[in-house]
Design a protein around this motif. Structure first.
Motif, mmCIF file in Angstrom:
data_model
loop_
_atom_site.group_PDB
_atom_site.id
_atom_site.type_symbol
_atom_site.label_atom_id
_atom_site.label_comp_id
_atom_site.label_asym_id
_atom_site.label_seq_id
_atom_site.Cartn_x
_atom_site.Cartn_y
_atom_site.Cartn_z
ATOM 1 N N ALA A 112 0.864 -1.185 0.000
ATOM 2 C CA ALA A 112 0.000 0.000 0.000
ATOM 3 C C ALA A 112 0.901 1.236 0.000
ATOM 4 C CB ALA A 112 -0.975 -0.029 1.165
ATOM 5 N N CYS A 113 0.593 2.234 0.812
ATOM 6 C CA CYS A 113 1.328 3.493 0.760
ATOM 7 C C CYS A 113 2.676 3.431 1.468
ATOM 8 C CB CYS A 113 0.467 4.616 1.333
ATOM 9 S SG CYS A 113 -1.065 4.849 0.399
ATOM 10 N N ASN A 114 3.017 2.265 1.988
ATOM 11 C CA ASN A 114 4.321 2.046 2.612
ATOM 12 C C ASN A 114 5.317 1.439 1.632
ATOM 13 O OD1 ASN A 114 6.295 1.672 4.739
ATOM 14 N ND2 ASN A 114 5.665 -0.472 4.811
ATOM 15 N N GLY A 115 4.930 1.273 0.374
ATOM 16 C CA GLY A 115 5.734 0.505 -0.562
ATOM 17 C C GLY A 115 7.141 1.013 -0.783
ATOM 18 N N LEU A 116 7.319 2.318 -0.923
ATOM 19 C CA LEU A 116 8.643 2.835 -1.267
ATOM 20 C C LEU A 116 9.572 2.851 -0.057
ATOM 21 C CD1 LEU A 116 10.451 3.847 -3.462
ATOM 22 C CD2 LEU A 116 9.501 6.134 -3.191
ATOM 23 N N VAL A 117 9.118 3.372 1.068
ATOM 24 C CA VAL A 117 9.967 3.368 2.266
ATOM 25 C C VAL A 117 10.209 1.932 2.719
ATOM 26 C CG1 VAL A 117 10.199 4.137 4.663
ATOM 27 C CG2 VAL A 117 9.217 5.667 2.964
ATOM 28 N N GLY A 118 9.199 1.066 2.580
ATOM 29 C CA GLY A 118 9.393 -0.331 2.910
ATOM 30 C C GLY A 118 10.471 -0.984 2.067
ATOM 31 N N SER A 119 10.664 -0.490 0.849
ATOM 32 C CA SER A 119 11.684 -1.045 -0.041
ATOM 33 C C SER A 119 13.100 -0.707 0.411
ATOM 34 C CB SER A 119 11.462 -0.526 -1.470
ATOM 35 O OG SER A 119 10.223 -0.952 -1.978
ATOM 36 N N PHE A 120 13.258 0.325 1.249
ATOM 37 C CA PHE A 120 14.591 0.640 1.775
ATOM 38 C C PHE A 120 15.169 -0.575 2.496
ATOM 39 C CE2 PHE A 120 15.350 5.425 1.967
ATOM 40 C CZ PHE A 120 14.415 5.728 1.003
ATOM 41 N N ASP A 121 14.343 -1.224 3.296
ATOM 42 C CA ASP A 121 14.781 -2.388 4.068
ATOM 43 C C ASP A 121 15.213 -3.516 3.139
ATOM 44 O OD1 ASP A 121 15.246 -4.276 5.999
ATOM 45 O OD2 ASP A 121 13.307 -4.101 6.965
ATOM 46 N N LEU A 122 14.380 -3.812 2.134
ATOM 47 C CA LEU A 122 14.690 -4.888 1.203
ATOM 48 C C LEU A 122 15.968 -4.600 0.421
ATOM 49 C CD1 LEU A 122 11.109 -5.536 -0.233
ATOM 50 C CD2 LEU A 122 12.241 -6.721 1.654
ATOM 51 N N ALA A 123 16.088 -3.380 -0.092
ATOM 52 C CA ALA A 123 17.243 -3.032 -0.921
ATOM 53 C C ALA A 123 18.530 -2.990 -0.119
ATOM 54 C CB ALA A 123 16.998 -1.689 -1.603
ATOM 55 N N ALA A 124 18.482 -2.420 1.074
ATOM 56 C CA ALA A 124 19.687 -2.363 1.905
ATOM 57 C C ALA A 124 20.140 -3.767 2.277
ATOM 58 C CB ALA A 124 19.413 -1.542 3.160
ATOM 59 N N SER A 125 19.197 -4.626 2.617
ATOM 60 C CA SER A 125 19.546 -6.010 2.957
ATOM 61 C C SER A 125 20.177 -6.714 1.761
ATOM 62 C CB SER A 125 18.291 -6.766 3.413
ATOM 63 O OG SER A 125 17.739 -6.188 4.571
ATOM 64 N N TYR A 126 19.645 -6.470 0.577
ATOM 65 C CA TYR A 126 20.172 -7.087 -0.647
ATOM 66 C C TYR A 126 21.604 -6.642 -0.898
ATOM 67 C CZ TYR A 126 20.170 -8.684 -5.531
ATOM 68 O OH TYR A 126 20.456 -9.317 -6.715
#
Length: 345
Positions: A112-126
């Motif tokens: 939902a509206c958390n998609g972009l900030v939520g992606s920080f976690d995924l991308a940093a972990s990657y």
């Protein structure tokens, strides 16, 4: 999660012109009482520009500002709230194709509206998972101006939506800002409030059923009681992960210079978000967001871009990004400005 050695090297936005809310009232699209109560002064409207094209525009600006080669790219994550194009089609690969011919993985994230900030976690972990990985591109975009949807009547609190796209490049190369920490959580028990009495199958989009959040909320115990329950549960967890993000960034709440958050027209709505954390609304972006509407996944990055571009934050300042989506998904990130980039005023 601490994010050692992860920087923001580029940031970009695509922000369409704002339409005056009074004009929407005059056209009968926006209820006059809601206009008076919720405090929105306008909404960004993209016309018939597709969301993925706006994402491409924002990403190109981010790469241009970063001065970083696209060949560094190891991952692309794209976020949106509304449909991005034809069913069964991958908007993230459309965006990637218009930026590079590298065969890097590209994923679509729906929080939902958390998609972009939520992606920080995924991308940093990657990036942290392998020393060979250098940079990740994050994009978010939405155009809500479809024929069967009224952006001025989202159906629940804070409900005026604007169109926008934004982009961030996270990298192990040094950049204008450092990502110090990210946190994420879910209030999964709240999903039923957003589902209401609608059947899960067949999906509403496939049968032409319009999204009506007010109707879904009312199907439970009534709109006001349901919203109050969601706000309470969401607020408790949002405060917890915000304070966790600050602790993992090794800073105190008093060291937060500014906050980027879901845009709102109401000071009272913003106080509900910030007061429990111990941050006053003056550190937020109330007036900046009022003429734009809630930009779905883009509020926080558009807000960060505005703060840096206008010189409202500079070297040594900390910015807290707070996002929530659909009452269910929440994320926070702490960013420290390292230097004033050339593109900032």
């Amino acid at each position: 999660m601490k994010t050692p050695g992860i920087y923001l090297t580029g940031i970009g936005v695509h922000l369409p012109p704002s339409v005056d809310a009074r004009d929407a009232v005059a056209r009968g699209e926006y209820d006059a009482a809601d206009h008076e109560w919720y405090g929105w002064t306008g909404a960004a409207v993209a016309g018939d520009t597709p969301a993925p094209d706006m994402a491409v525009s924002a990403a190109r600006e981010a790469f241009s500002r970063a001065g970083q080669p696209v060949s560094d790219l190891d991952l692309h994550v794209h976020a949106g709230f509304f449909e991005q194009g034809p069913e069964g089609w991958s908007a993230q690969h459309y965006v990637l194709r218009h930026l590079t011919d590298r065969d890097v993985p590209a994923f679509s994230v729906w929080q939902a509206c958390n998609g972009l900030v939520g992606s920080f976690d995924l991308a940093a972990s990657y990036l942290l998972a392998s020393p060979q990985r250098t940079a990740a591109l994050l994009t978010g975009a939405d155009n809500v101006g479809t024929p069967n949807y009224n952006r001025w009547d989202f159906g629940i609190q804070n409900g005026v939506l604007g169109d926008a796209a934004s982009s961030v490049i996270l990298s192990k190369r040094e950049g204008f800002a450092r990502l110090l920490s990210v946190t994420a959580a879910s209030t999964s028990e709240v999903e039923e409030q957003y589902r209401g009495e609608e059947p899960i199958f067949p999906p509403s989009l496939t049968v032409g059923r319009r999204m009506n959040m007010k109707e879904r909320f009312a199907s439970r115990r009534g709109v006001e009681e349901t919203v109050a329950e969601v706000v309470r549960r969401q607020g408790e967890l949002r405060t917890h992960i915000a304070l966790q993000a600050l602790a993992e960034a090794d800073i105190d709440v008093s060291e937060v210079t500014r906050v980027t958050h879901v845009f709102t027209g109401q000071e009272s709505y913003l106080k509900v978000i910030l007061d429990p954390i111990g941050i006053d609304v003056e550190r937020g972006l109330l007036e900046f967001g009022r003429p734009l509407g809630h930009l779905t996944v883009n509020d926080q990055v558009v807000g960060l871009n505005h703060l840096v571009a206008t010189g409202q934050v500079g070297p040594g300042d900390h910015v807290l990004l707070i996002a929530h989506g659909g009452g269910v998904s929440l994320s926070c990130a702490v960013v420290r400005i390292e230097y004033r980039p050339a593109w900032a005023r």
